[in-house]
Motif scaffolding. Structure first.
Motif, PDB file in Angstrom:
ATOM      1  N   TYR A 476      48.060  40.032  45.716  1.00  0.00           N
ATOM      2  CA  TYR A 476      47.290  40.228  46.944  1.00  0.00           C
ATOM      3  C   TYR A 476      47.240  38.941  47.769  1.00  0.00           C
ATOM      4  CZ  TYR A 476      45.541  44.752  45.264  1.00  0.00           C
ATOM      5  OH  TYR A 476      45.437  46.052  44.838  1.00  0.00           O
ATOM      6  N   ASP A 477      47.067  37.832  47.079  1.00  0.00           N
ATOM      7  CA  ASP A 477      46.938  36.566  47.789  1.00  0.00           C
ATOM      8  C   ASP A 477      48.227  36.189  48.501  1.00  0.00           C
ATOM      9  OD1 ASP A 477      44.859  34.453  48.108  1.00  0.00           O
ATOM     10  OD2 ASP A 477      46.477  33.171  47.397  1.00  0.00           O
ATOM     11  N   THR A 478      49.364  36.506  47.890  1.00  0.00           N
ATOM     12  CA  THR A 478      50.650  36.207  48.509  1.00  0.00           C
ATOM     13  C   THR A 478      50.781  36.893  49.860  1.00  0.00           C
ATOM     14  OG1 THR A 478      51.681  35.943  46.339  1.00  0.00           O
ATOM     15  CG2 THR A 478      53.147  36.346  48.198  1.00  0.00           C
ATOM     16  N   ALA A 479      50.263  38.125  49.959  1.00  0.00           N
ATOM     17  CA  ALA A 479      50.326  38.882  51.215  1.00  0.00           C
ATOM     18  C   ALA A 479      49.058  38.725  52.049  1.00  0.00           C
ATOM     19  CB  ALA A 479      50.557  40.361  50.915  1.00  0.00           C
ATOM     20  N   LEU A 480      48.132  37.870  51.604  1.00  0.00           N
ATOM     21  CA  LEU A 480      46.864  37.607  52.291  1.00  0.00           C
ATOM     22  C   LEU A 480      46.092  38.904  52.555  1.00  0.00           C
ATOM     23  CD1 LEU A 480      45.610  34.900  53.106  1.00  0.00           C
ATOM     24  CD2 LEU A 480      46.161  35.415  55.465  1.00  0.00           C
ATOM     25  N   VAL A 481      46.039  39.763  51.544  1.00  0.00           N
ATOM     26  CA  VAL A 481      45.250  40.993  51.640  1.00  0.00           C
ATOM     27  C   VAL A 481      43.818  40.676  51.223  1.00  0.00           C
ATOM     28  CG1 VAL A 481      44.987  43.363  50.842  1.00  0.00           C
ATOM     29  CG2 VAL A 481      47.269  42.367  51.054  1.00  0.00           C
ATOM     30  N   PRO A 482      42.824  40.882  52.080  1.00  0.00           N
ATOM     31  CA  PRO A 482      41.434  40.671  51.658  1.00  0.00           C
ATOM     32  C   PRO A 482      41.080  41.599  50.497  1.00  0.00           C
ATOM     33  CG  PRO A 482      41.584  40.846  54.048  1.00  0.00           C
ATOM     34  CD  PRO A 482      42.921  41.251  53.509  1.00  0.00           C
ATOM     35  N   VAL A 483      40.577  41.039  49.419  1.00  0.00           N
ATOM     36  CA  VAL A 483      40.195  41.797  48.229  1.00  0.00           C
ATOM     37  C   VAL A 483      38.740  41.487  47.922  1.00  0.00           C
ATOM     38  CG1 VAL A 483      40.638  42.196  45.782  1.00  0.00           C
ATOM     39  CG2 VAL A 483      42.540  41.701  47.316  1.00  0.00           C
ATOM     40  N   VAL A 484      37.916  42.528  47.840  1.00  0.00           N
ATOM     41  CA  VAL A 484      36.491  42.356  47.569  1.00  0.00           C
ATOM     42  C   VAL A 484      36.169  43.041  46.244  1.00  0.00           C
ATOM     43  CG1 VAL A 484      34.166  42.545  48.483  1.00  0.00           C
ATOM     44  CG2 VAL A 484      36.109  42.506  50.052  1.00  0.00           C
ATOM     45  N   ALA A 485      35.692  42.269  45.269  1.00  0.00           N
ATOM     46  CA  ALA A 485      35.398  42.805  43.939  1.00  0.00           C
ATOM     47  C   ALA A 485      33.899  42.777  43.684  1.00  0.00           C
ATOM     48  CB  ALA A 485      36.133  42.006  42.871  1.00  0.00           C
ATOM     49  N   VAL A 486      33.370  43.870  43.124  1.00  0.00           N
ATOM     50  CA  VAL A 486      31.934  43.950  42.852  1.00  0.00           C
ATOM     51  C   VAL A 486      31.613  44.068  41.371  1.00  0.00           C
ATOM     52  CG1 VAL A 486      31.413  44.951  45.104  1.00  0.00           C
ATOM     53  CG2 VAL A 486      31.899  46.472  43.177  1.00  0.00           C
ATOM     54  N   SER A 487      32.606  44.410  40.521  1.00  0.00           N
ATOM     55  CA  SER A 487      32.305  44.557  39.096  1.00  0.00           C
ATOM     56  C   SER A 487      32.911  43.486  38.189  1.00  0.00           C
ATOM     57  CB  SER A 487      32.725  45.954  38.603  1.00  0.00           C
ATOM     58  OG  SER A 487      34.055  46.259  38.958  1.00  0.00           O
ATOM     59  N   ALA A 492      36.354  32.411  36.248  1.00  0.00           N
ATOM     60  CA  ALA A 492      37.723  31.956  36.481  1.00  0.00           C
ATOM     61  C   ALA A 492      38.321  32.590  37.729  1.00  0.00           C
ATOM     62  CB  ALA A 492      38.596  32.273  35.268  1.00  0.00           C
ATOM     63  N   LEU A 493      37.904  33.808  38.067  1.00  0.00           N
ATOM     64  CA  LEU A 493      38.428  34.478  39.260  1.00  0.00           C
ATOM     65  C   LEU A 493      38.078  33.689  40.517  1.00  0.00           C
ATOM     66  CD1 LEU A 493      37.510  38.174  38.377  1.00  0.00           C
ATOM     67  CD2 LEU A 493      39.737  37.066  38.162  1.00  0.00           C
ATOM     68  N   ALA A 494      36.864  33.151  40.538  1.00  0.00           N
ATOM     69  CA  ALA A 494      36.435  32.385  41.705  1.00  0.00           C
ATOM     70  C   ALA A 494      37.028  30.986  41.722  1.00  0.00           C
ATOM     71  CB  ALA A 494      34.905  32.304  41.742  1.00  0.00           C
ATOM     72  N   LEU A 495      37.331  30.440  40.548  1.00  0.00           N
ATOM     73  CA  LEU A 495      37.812  29.059  40.466  1.00  0.00           C
ATOM     74  C   LEU A 495      39.307  28.927  40.694  1.00  0.00           C
ATOM     75  CD1 LEU A 495      35.762  27.796  37.376  1.00  0.00           C
ATOM     76  CD2 LEU A 495      35.265  27.457  39.800  1.00  0.00           C
ATOM     77  N   GLN A 496      40.038  30.042  40.726  1.00  0.00           N
ATOM     78  CA  GLN A 496      41.484  29.971  40.897  1.00  0.00           C
ATOM     79  C   GLN A 496      41.890  29.561  42.307  1.00  0.00           C
ATOM     80  OE1 GLN A 496      43.892  30.255  38.588  1.00  0.00           O
ATOM     81  NE2 GLN A 496      42.276  30.418  37.056  1.00  0.00           N
ATOM     82  N   GLY A 497      40.975  29.669  43.257  1.00  0.00           N
ATOM     83  CA  GLY A 497      41.278  29.236  44.616  1.00  0.00           C
ATOM     84  C   GLY A 497      42.100  30.225  45.417  1.00  0.00           C
ATOM     85  N   TYR A 498      41.989  31.527  45.108  1.00  0.00           N
ATOM     86  CA  TYR A 498      42.714  32.527  45.885  1.00  0.00           C
ATOM     87  C   TYR A 498      42.187  32.545  47.312  1.00  0.00           C
ATOM     88  CZ  TYR A 498      44.286  34.234  41.360  1.00  0.00           C
ATOM     89  OH  TYR A 498      44.847  34.334  40.115  1.00  0.00           O
ATOM     90  N   ARG A 499      43.091  32.591  48.269  1.00  0.00           N
ATOM     91  CA  ARG A 499      42.703  32.517  49.675  1.00  0.00           C
ATOM     92  C   ARG A 499      42.002  33.773  50.163  1.00  0.00           C
ATOM     93  NH1 ARG A 499      48.321  31.896  52.275  1.00  0.00           N
ATOM     94  NH2 ARG A 499      48.641  33.569  50.741  1.00  0.00           N
ATOM     95  N   SER A 500      42.413  34.941  49.653  1.00  0.00           N
ATOM     96  CA  SER A 500      41.936  36.199  50.219  1.00  0.00           C
ATOM     97  C   SER A 500      40.964  36.934  49.312  1.00  0.00           C
ATOM     98  CB  SER A 500      43.132  37.117  50.526  1.00  0.00           C
ATOM     99  OG  SER A 500      43.827  37.444  49.334  1.00  0.00           O
ATOM    100  N   PHE A 501      40.524  36.301  48.214  1.00  0.00           N
ATOM    101  CA  PHE A 501      39.642  36.972  47.259  1.00  0.00           C
ATOM    102  C   PHE A 501      38.185  36.680  47.578  1.00  0.00           C
ATOM    103  CE2 PHE A 501      37.472  36.789  42.993  1.00  0.00           C
ATOM    104  CZ  PHE A 501      37.339  38.161  42.861  1.00  0.00           C
ATOM    105  N   LEU A 502      37.377  37.726  47.637  1.00  0.00           N
ATOM    106  CA  LEU A 502      35.938  37.609  47.870  1.00  0.00           C
ATOM    107  C   LEU A 502      35.218  38.178  46.653  1.00  0.00           C
ATOM    108  CD1 LEU A 502      35.846  38.791  51.601  1.00  0.00           C
ATOM    109  CD2 LEU A 502      35.840  36.441  50.739  1.00  0.00           C
TER     110      LEU A 502
END
Length: 748
Positions: A476-487, A492-502
């Motif tokens: 997703y990050d490669t294509a800069l697709v905004p991804v919003v995760a709630v569960s 580690a998901l937040a610390l990876q530095g993905y540009r489009s991950f919320l």
């Protein structure tokens, strides 16, 4: 292997590029064909890093090391130019999977295959050590499998033993879980020598024999601690190999065998290593054969032709270029940690849309170019199937172990989109696309690549779990697709530095603070028992280690207990906790094993607080634990909208639409979908882009039913406010019922 991007050149130094094997922040690893027609893995470093003198010097050393590696069981250097504007090196291409991929797909190696693997890797290490070098990063991802034997790859951090330039700053060099205790900083040794490679070889052989690393998984500090202090988990290693592996895993490097001694022991005087060629299981051999056939079918050395045709048509047009799926060569670390195609990769190619004016727009990998081809009414170019110009997608587990959570999120997303589409003044009609990964990380990667390649998909809600999120976020990050995760909850998901991950929730590590308040507040616990279940890996470590630190900081007594992933009898650890005076128990783990400890506590007539985190929510724990589940409390980032002033309308709408009350995580999905819709409205255009939507959502807080969603504009980090979205759920009469928001302070 992935298709080339529109920004990729057709050739580099006479090598024709055929596809991407891996990509990261520092560069790209391509599959390429040499001017003579041979296939190579070509690693290219981006110009801005090449401008750094120190970085270029390190790359030049990598090339020099690769030239010195001449073992039959190591990939050879084909060509290199460390002085080019964008330095590159090309190595022999092996069209087989990595050991990590093969074991993940088809299970551990048979006993004979394990001996062949160990003997030939030891031979490769012996050749490397004889050249005065140490590898420093031997791991399953750096071992490729071929019909005649393994190949050792990635000599990027290989050095002479006396070269301490990489460790002068105290940085751990290597891969935690596969590096030696002396690399982890557990021993006062001046250099990391050949014995460190032998230790790593032992770890690799345990993985190949059992499918798991000898020191488990989890955060880096946990792995380093276990490597230095704990015994390795070698259960399941065949007896004829176990003795050699055990000697390789000695903590003291002086007590380990040399690589030559390992080779002799496993080769049994050379006979086993030179035994039958069929050293791999049939499914792995078929995988190698398929990839070899794809490699042979790749284009020759003629230039790529631009073909006219419908966008998204997977049939090869005139002059169309095909690339091989899943061709594994470079380890993800070859390109700054970016993954290669890996399991589940699909066939792709560079796709071009030739417009009347002669301009060619690249469609694969993003939606911007397609918007330019659409007219004001959203009609598609001639020959292109009409599609909804805007889609919000769900990526979820809809058929696996977490399907209840996935279905809940799908319903929340659909309600929000239907509400948007019911408005008369809407700028367009939104479509919904739901994709199921079944909870399988390999399927999650396929889903992510599929959604990222769909230019109409503006944003994605999901995935459902930590493992599926970890597998898919890079795509997703490669294509800069905004991804919003709630569960998913892993920090580690937040610390990876993905540009489009919320990451739209409090991470698991912070749930420990709410556990602490509950235990010392309303539960009145005087001594907290903490069970860290290694079967839950990262999740258990985040909960247990953070809670332990908080209790220690506050001077509150605690009794920690670590349970092996192989243990199914929880009576000994429970009895140890009770004997130490624990009057409350926190279980850091997953529901099936939580049920086991719940039953033991019930049998022991334990009356104290029994607490865990969000994985307990759901029928799995209730069914498995039965009466023993009564009274358990779960701290979770999931709300009951029926208890919230703003949630009544949502609850009523959900009941009307689906005939049921909202399940957990339904209202959170509804909230983040409305957050995305609010961002689209702020853009004020009928042709929004992914990047613009991401900026709009990051830049403006959104007040949902459950909490305020706010993200730092530069980093995308979730801003935790007063309404943190964390709740207490208690089992009463066989069902989880929400007690309301989790308290944030201990009453004085």
């Amino acid at each position: 292997m992935d298709a080339l991007c529109g920004s990729d050149p057709a050739r580099i130094a006479g090598h024709r590029l055929l596809g991407r094997l891996g990509a990261g922040g520092m560069g790209v690893v391509y599959l390429a064909r040499t001017p003579g027609g041979a296939l190579v893995a070509l690693k290219v470093i981006q110009g801005e890093y090449a401008d750094d003198t120190g970085f270029r010097d390190r790359f030049r050393r990598e090339v020099e090391v690769a030239r010195r590696v001449t073992s039959r069981w190591s990939v050879g250097l084909a060509d290199a130019d460390p002085d080019a504007a964008e330095p590159w090196l090309a190595t022999e291409f092996v069209p087989g999977p990595s050991l990590a991929e093969a074991v993940a797909l088809h299970g551990p190696l048979p006993s004979h295959g394990l001996r062949v693997l160990g003997a030939r890797l030891a031979e490769a290490l012996d050749d490397l050590h004889a050249a005065g070098l140490v590898h420093r990063d031997l791991k399953p991802g750096n071992v490729l499998l071929a019909p005649d034997g393994p190949r050792l790859i990635d000599f990027g951090i290989a050095r002479a033993p006396e070269d301490t330039s990489l460790t002068a700053t105290g940085v751990v060099v290597g891969t935690p879980g596969y590096l030696a205790p002396e690399q982890a900083g557990g021993r006062d040794v001046p250099v990391v020598g050949p014995a460190g490679d032998v230790f790593s070889l032992g770890c690799v052989l345990v993985y190949a024999a059992t499918g798991r690393a000898p020191f488990g998984g989890g955060p880096v500090d946990a792995l380093l601690y276990r490597t230095v202090h704990d015994f390795p988990d070698t259960d399941g290693v065949p007896e004829d190999v176990a003795g050699v592996v055990g000697r390789c895993l000695e903590k003291d490097p002086r007590h380990r065998p040399t690589a030559a001694e390992v080779h002799h022991a496993l080769a049994d005087g050379g006979r086993a290593a030179e035994g039958p060629v069929r050293w791999l299981a049939e499914p792995v051999l078929r995988l190698i054969a398929e990839r070899s056939a794809h490699a042979l079918a790749l284009p020759g050395i003629d230039d790529t032709e631009v073909s006219e045709g419908a966008v998204g048509d997977d049939a090869a047009g005139s002059g169309g270029e095909r690339v091989a799926p899943g061709a594994g060569h470079a380890d993800p670390a070859d390109a700054d940690g970016a993954p290669a195609g890996g399991p589940g990769s699909t066939t792709g190619r560079r796709r071009f849309l030739v417009l009347a004016g002669g301009a060619a727009l690249v469609v694969a990998g993003g939606g911007t170019a397609l918007w330019a081809a659409l007219d004001r009414e959203g009609s598609a170019p001639a020959g292109h199937p009409r599609r909804s110009p805007c889609t919000l997608a769900l990526h979820a587990d809809l058929s696996g172990g977490d399907k209840a959570t996935g279905l809940a999120q799908e319903r929340g997303l659909r309600l929000a989109v239907e509400r948007f589409n019911a408005r008369r003044n809407r700028p367009y009609t939104l479509a919904v696309r739901a994709e199921d990964d079944g909870g399988d990380p390999r399927a999650a990667l396929r889903v992510a690549k599929t959604l990222a390649a769909d230019p109409t998909v503006l944003a994605v809600v999901g995935p459902t779990t930590d493992t599926t999120a970890e597998a898919s976020l890079v795509a997703y990050d490669t294509a800069l697709v905004p991804v919003v995760a709630v569960s998913p909850g892993s920090i580690a998901l937040a610390l990876q530095g993905y540009r489009s991950f919320l990451h739209a929730r409090v991470p698991d590590s912070l749930l420990a603070f709410y556990l602490n308040v509950h235990l010392r507040g309303s539960a009145g616990s005087r001594r907290v028992g903490i069970v860290d279940d290694r079967a839950a890996d990262d999740h258990a470590w985040e909960i247990s280690s953070t809670l332990s630190k908080v209790l220690h900081r506050d001077g509150h007594p605690q009794v920690p207990e670590v349970v092996s992933a192989l243990r199914s009898d929880f009576r000994p650890p429970v009895d140890a906790l009770l004997a130490a005076g624990a009057d409350s128990v926190v279980f850091a783990g997953y529901p099936d094993r939580a049920a086991l400890i719940a039953k033991v506590l019930h049998d022991r007539r334990f009356a104290g607080a029994r607490v865990s985190a969000h994985p307990l929510l759901g029928e799995r724990f209730l069914t498995a634990a039965g009466r023993a589940a009564e009274g358990w409390v779960a701290v979770a980032p999931a709300a009951d909208p029926a208890l919230m002033p703003a949630g009544a309308a949502f609850t009523a709408a959900h009941r009307r639409r689906f005939g049921a009350v909202p399940a957990r995580y339904s209202v959170e999905a509804y909230d983040v979908t409305n957050m995305l819709l609010a961002g689209l409205e702020r853009l004020g255009t009928a042709r929004p882009t992914r990047a613009a939507l991401l900026a709009a959502v990051r830049g403006t807080p959104y007040q949902g039913i459950t909490k305020k969603f706010a993200f730092r504009a530069k980093t995308g980090e979730f801003v935790i406010g007063a309404d943190n979205g964390v709740y207490l759920w208690r089992v009463e009469r066989g069902a989880f019922r929400c007690d309301g928001p989790a308290p944030v302070s201990v009453p004085s």
